[in-house]
Design an enzyme around this catalytic site. Structure first.
Site, short mmCIF file in Angstrom:
data_model
loop_
_atom_site.label_atom_id
_atom_site.label_comp_id
_atom_site.label_asym_id
_atom_site.label_seq_id
_atom_site.Cartn_x
_atom_site.Cartn_y
_atom_site.Cartn_z
N TYR A 1 -3.55 -10.01 -2.21
CA TYR A 1 -3.94 -8.60 -2.29
C TYR A 1 -5.45 -8.47 -2.46
O TYR A 1 -6.12 -7.72 -1.75
CB TYR A 1 -3.22 -7.97 -3.48
CG TYR A 1 -3.47 -6.50 -3.68
CD1 TYR A 1 -2.85 -5.55 -2.88
CD2 TYR A 1 -4.31 -6.04 -4.71
CE1 TYR A 1 -3.06 -4.19 -3.07
CE2 TYR A 1 -4.53 -4.69 -4.91
CZ TYR A 1 -3.91 -3.76 -4.10
OH TYR A 1 -4.12 -2.42 -4.30
N SER B 1 -9.63 -1.21 -3.59
CA SER B 1 -9.14 -1.32 -4.97
C SER B 1 -10.20 -2.05 -5.79
O SER B 1 -10.94 -2.87 -5.24
CB SER B 1 -7.84 -2.14 -5.01
OG SER B 1 -7.51 -2.48 -6.34
#
Ligand SMILES: NC(=O)c1ccc[n+]([C@@H]2O[C@H](COP(=O)([O-])OP(=O)(O)OC[C@H]3O[C@@H](n4cnc5c(N)ncnc54)[C@H](OP(=O)(O)O)[C@@H]3O)[C@@H](O)[C@H]2O)c1
Length: 255
Positions: free
Chosen positions: A148, A135
């Site tokens: 995350y 990401s």
């Protein structure tokens, strides 16, 4: 590479980006196997045109066995899209090390287990392709994204390392680093999500990136420019910017 006829395994394919990608690949003539934990959702995605292999990627043995089952069902494997993942906002006030561990277990170790499921046979064959979902959240540290982002930064590093170690052995490694994509994962977010795109648009961008052999698939374009530029911002300036956003509550849960 040629999508038509390619034998592709997509993990994290019961919803969101993985489901849209599996559909796009099947529409384009690929032979697809889909994995995630929710068998019912996988069957809904697959219809009668994909193989369904449910698995929890945090279970190492089960994931290696799932990889073998996929290879058996497809009669071989050309592409593995390692996409299973989770996200929740991290709270420094309510520090929860278990939440952190869960992120690393699914996002990092789940990917490592899936790599174990595909790398040995790809090495033996001297060919194959791995598309790993990281990401842009792994590019820089963002308040609220401690668990995350740390895992996604690890994945960016891992896939880059693998490009060097597996590339010369005939295995293409592509890093997928999406910006904001509208999925069940991001539907829970209450903060602004600039340049948000649909899962279907993301799927088309991923297939185009696979076809073009891109090392990194970063999209949409404005988010790619923003986050590539963000990587160049000096640490002191980045800290000032993110601290301001955090103070304003832009990166936090609201309402
Ligand atoms: N949406 C975005 O803006 C965005 C941006 C950058 C990167 N990403 C990444 O893209 C990937 C897909 O996310 P998404 O947005 O499409 O979210 P999503 O709709 O929530 O999909 C996540 C997928 O991962 C599967 N999964 C979660 N834990 C699993 C486990 N332990 N074992 C096997 N499968 C598991 C889920 O299925 P089950 O629950 O059925 O297991 C689901 O199929 C993730 O890696 C995410 O980090 C998303």
């Amino acid at each position: 590479m040629e999508i038509r006829g390619a034998r592709v395994w997509v993990t994290g394919a019961s919803s969101g980006i993985g489901a849209a990608l599996a559909r796009e690949l099947a529409d384009r003539g690929a032979v697809v196997a889909v994995s995630a934990r929710s068998e019912d959702k996988l069957r809904a995605v697959a219809g009668d045109r994909m193989h369904v292999v449910p698995v929890d990627v945090t279970d190492r043995e089960a994931t290696v066995a799932a990889g073998a089952a996929v290879r058996e069902a497809l009669g071989g494997l050309d592409v593995a899209v390692l996409n299973a993942g989770t996200w929740s906002q991290f709270s420094v006030e309510e520090w929860d090390s278990q939440e952190f561990a869960d992120h690393l277990q699914i996002n990092v170790m789940g990917t490592v287990h899936a790599l174990e499921a595909v790398v040995p046979t790809m090495l033996a064959e001297g060919r194959g392709r791995i598309v790993g979902t990281a990401s842009v959240a792994g590019y820089r540290g963002m308040p609220g994204s401690e668990a995350y982002g740390a895992g996604k930064a690890a994945l960016l590093n891992l896939f880059e390392a693998l490009r060097g170690s597996l590339g010369p052995r005939g295995i293409v490694v592509q890093t997928l680093a999406p910006g904001f994509v509208k999925t069940p994962m991001t539907d829970r977010n209450s903060f602004p999500m600039p340049f948000l795109i649909s899962a279907e648009a993301a799927a088309k961008a991923i297939v185009a990136g696979i076809e073009k052999d891109k090392a990194e698939l970063v999209f949409p374009f404005p988010m790619m420019l923003t986050m590539k530029a963000a990587r160049l911002v000096p640490v002191r300036a980045w800290t000032a910017m993110t601290a301001t956003l955090a103070r304003r509550g832009v990166t936090r849960r609201r309402g």
